[in-house]
Enzyme design. Sequence first.
Site, PDB file in Angstrom:
ATOM      1  N   CYS A  57     -18.539 -21.071  -0.133  1.00  0.00           N
ATOM      2  CA  CYS A  57     -18.297 -20.277   1.081  1.00  0.00           C
ATOM      3  C   CYS A  57     -19.435 -20.525   2.073  1.00  0.00           C
ATOM      4  O   CYS A  57     -20.607 -20.431   1.725  1.00  0.00           O
ATOM      5  CB  CYS A  57     -18.222 -18.799   0.725  1.00  0.00           C
ATOM      6  SG  CYS A  57     -18.180 -17.711   2.171  1.00  0.00           S
ATOM      7  N   CYS A  92     -21.433 -16.912   2.473  1.00  0.00           N
ATOM      8  CA  CYS A  92     -22.173 -16.241   1.402  1.00  0.00           C
ATOM      9  C   CYS A  92     -22.526 -17.193   0.264  1.00  0.00           C
ATOM     10  O   CYS A  92     -23.155 -16.795  -0.713  1.00  0.00           O
ATOM     11  CB  CYS A  92     -21.386 -15.043   0.873  1.00  0.00           C
ATOM     12  SG  CYS A  92     -20.033 -15.485  -0.226  1.00  0.00           S
ATOM     13  N   CYS A 133     -14.915 -17.166   2.249  1.00  0.00           N
ATOM     14  CA  CYS A 133     -14.213 -16.363   1.261  1.00  0.00           C
ATOM     15  C   CYS A 133     -12.953 -15.738   1.860  1.00  0.00           C
ATOM     16  O   CYS A 133     -13.001 -15.166   2.946  1.00  0.00           O
ATOM     17  CB  CYS A 133     -15.093 -15.196   0.791  1.00  0.00           C
ATOM     18  SG  CYS A 133     -16.394 -15.671  -0.325  1.00  0.00           S
ATOM     19  N   CYS A 163     -17.226 -11.162   0.073  1.00  0.00           N
ATOM     20  CA  CYS A 163     -18.139 -11.962   0.893  1.00  0.00           C
ATOM     21  C   CYS A 163     -19.219 -11.070   1.515  1.00  0.00           C
ATOM     22  O   CYS A 163     -20.408 -11.383   1.477  1.00  0.00           O
ATOM     23  CB  CYS A 163     -17.329 -12.663   1.986  1.00  0.00           C
ATOM     24  SG  CYS A 163     -18.191 -14.002   2.812  1.00  0.00           S
TER      25      CYS A 163
END
Lengths: 305, 208, 369
Positions: free
Chosen positions: A247, A250, A272, A278
């Site tokens: 992602c 994150c 995400c 997230c």
Amino acid sequence: MTGQDTDMFSEHYNFAYLDEQTKRMIRRAILKAIAVPGYQVPFASREMPMPYGWGTGGVQVTAAVIGSDDVLKMIDQGSDDTTNAVALRGFFIKTTGVKATTKTSQATIIQTRHRIPEEPLTENQTLVYQVPIPEPLRKLEPRETETRKMHALEEYGLMHVKLYEDIAKYGEIATTYAYPVLVNDRYVMDPSPIPKFDNPKMHEMAALQLFGAGREKRIYAVPPYTKVESLDFQDYPFEIQRFEEPCALCGAENVYLDEVILDDKGGRMYVCSDSDYCEERREQGHLGHMAANPIAEPENSGPRA
Amino acid sequence: MTTAPLGLTKAPAPGLANPVHDAQCIFKAAMNALARPGTLQTLHVTNLTAPHPLPRTMAALALALLDYDTPVYLDTPLAKSRDVVDYLRFHTGAPVVDMQADAAFALISTPEKMPPLSGFNVGTDEYPDRSTTLIMAAETLTNEAGPLLSGPGIKTTTQLNAAPLAPGFWHQMSANQTLYPLGVDVLFASVDQIAGLPRSTTISLKEA
Amino acid sequence: MYVAVKGGEKAIRNAHKLMERDRRGDRTVPELELKQIAEQLYLSVSRVMSEGSLYDLELAALAIKQARGDLIEAIFLLRAYRTTLPRFGYSEPIDTAAMLVRRRISATYKDLPGGQLLGPTYDYTHRLLDFKLAADGELPEPEKGAYDPDADIPRVTDLLNAEGMMEPDPETPQDAEIGDLTREPLAFPADRDVRLQNLARGDEGFLLALGYSTQRGFGGSHPFAGEIRHGEVEVEFFVEELGFAVPLGTMTVTECQMINQFKGSTVAPPQFTRGYGLAPGQSERKVMSMALVDRALRCRELGEEATAPAQDEEFVLSHSDNVQATGFVEHLKLPHYVDFQAELELVRRMNKDWHSKEANTAQAEEAAQ
């Protein structure tokens, strides 16, 4: 939503909108669905104040199950902020006055369209799926009279032929979402259009899973700790999607990602699909390689419920 | 909509104090009981007065689940009680049937004398949901001793012991499981707890 | 979070406000009153009451106003309201033979007891735009004739029945349970009561197309418009406590009995068979289409081979409801990006495989040359 709105509503409509007779009818269907995991119980679905195909099945199931001390989370495409999730959450706040949350861990009932949250669910939670076409065999056999017979006789050859034809033609099973599962070694079931990435989460899940198809008038269920296998072949085992990068916001790996197009020159990022997951990770200090990207920061993230 | 049937001799005992929220709590306990077979779900319905010999918790389940769409079978002591029949008819509108096979629900107040399970409706191959759900009284309900249960809703195994029961009950229930996906489902109701035994549960009679 | 997928309560609220503004339109133009809609758009109101399954002119008018004249949206509004209403019971069957007739025509007899009564109809009008209406023209009052409330207007099918040429009305036992789609899910095969309920709630356009298809040979059933009648009937409700039926009021309905030639089969003698249509208000196109489709769907019971779409019970009954249909078609507007992502990944991969295979084949061919 103000308390006043709720009061206004409760003068005209019952708690959770449905009348008690309708709730009883749905509740009885839910009990049967739990007793026969994966079997589609017909129920007299009602016209709801939102269109068929927009979650009326999930809404009716949630309305029949929810109590005043429940905490509701409503997601669509993994996110609490998509338009229909916002609309349906508003409906329940208005008709029940229950607390809503975006935090997966704090919810007692999670109604979802197209995703299972990344965070493992617990025994104290119920996951309610919105289902458009509950019949896993429907695309192979359009007639209800026929598919009902096939389920009765446990005659799932057609499904295996279809999957095998995929392999012959494409070298793999070309179904990426609503990937059929076998429940408790008996019924082939449609997991609703979740990506097949989410299928393994259904197996032996600690939470109760309820499925509502309003337009098609079916309710089915997977009790906690129930065997749910994605259909496959010994030489072509079931596989989930893998993403080549984490992602961008994150840095999470092994989660389902949405592709976001950034410009018209092929620029894209993956983030995400589960927005709560997230956000939690970023709050804990996990940062992805584009976390500082201006487009990634909310200018107007909309009011939280 | 329930109206008092003509010829009612006296007003039946009151129903649920808060029909909307009580019904939700009772249903939720029943749902959890069937979703997690063998677990004991606490259900406090102390504010409900049901006519003798209908146990209070059974009455609560009946009021939450029955209505005019659900034919109900009553075991002999219940069927013989005018008060019970009036109470159920007044609060639920459910038609009382004599034939076990016609029943969507069966209320069993004396399980030790109940008719054989095989007489109830087990559904059809195409519609296994068209079966009888039994609500059975239990004086005691524990997870100590009793047959070993496994299957959907049970993480590994569990035990459930209800008493009193007819001598052949567990054998009949085990035979019921072999009919799966057909079969009946059972909800046991003690004074303040309920437990579920759906047709999907495998019953091992060799006690653990 | 990325902005593109944020809906937000505020955006939704604003969209609804904008819709409300557009619904009202130019505020210097007087607002429509429900009475105006109910009186002057009666055929729209009829359709909304019929497919919305609720006989209430004012609520239908409100739905039409709220939906800006989108009849399917109005039907949906009425249906959603209807489900919240308490149910006291079922009325007694209405008796259309005792109808206070406003219009009654038969295409099978030149003249017949009770006579042909044209009543209010667009039939035989020249479809020329009437610019007087645009100019708010005064209407001439129609002439009034003598009216005999006791006049007997027997149904054409009963006349034919007396001769034994018409299949009799099916005998229904007094305590027979009549199906109700709003309380039980549709199951196949469906009996005629449930089929007729489904058709009465069904989309007029869908039934029109299906009825038309039977005329063009897809399940030909040789129909004659035996009778179309329109007027007021009394609605009665049997009260258990009283032991007799009490009148609830009157409702306006349109009824069509199609008469279909039938050569007989192993299960039925040669005679005329019927297709039936009934709808609230004035809705002739609807009841005629309904009657054609009803007759086509009776193929199983009459021992005819089902070969055409209109005879296919599951196909017709599963797709006739426009509230269901519009919901599912329009749900494609909802986000599907999770599933689309899954498909995108698959198609990308398969596309790459295909190109590399093509390249390999080309290389191999070159090498062979």
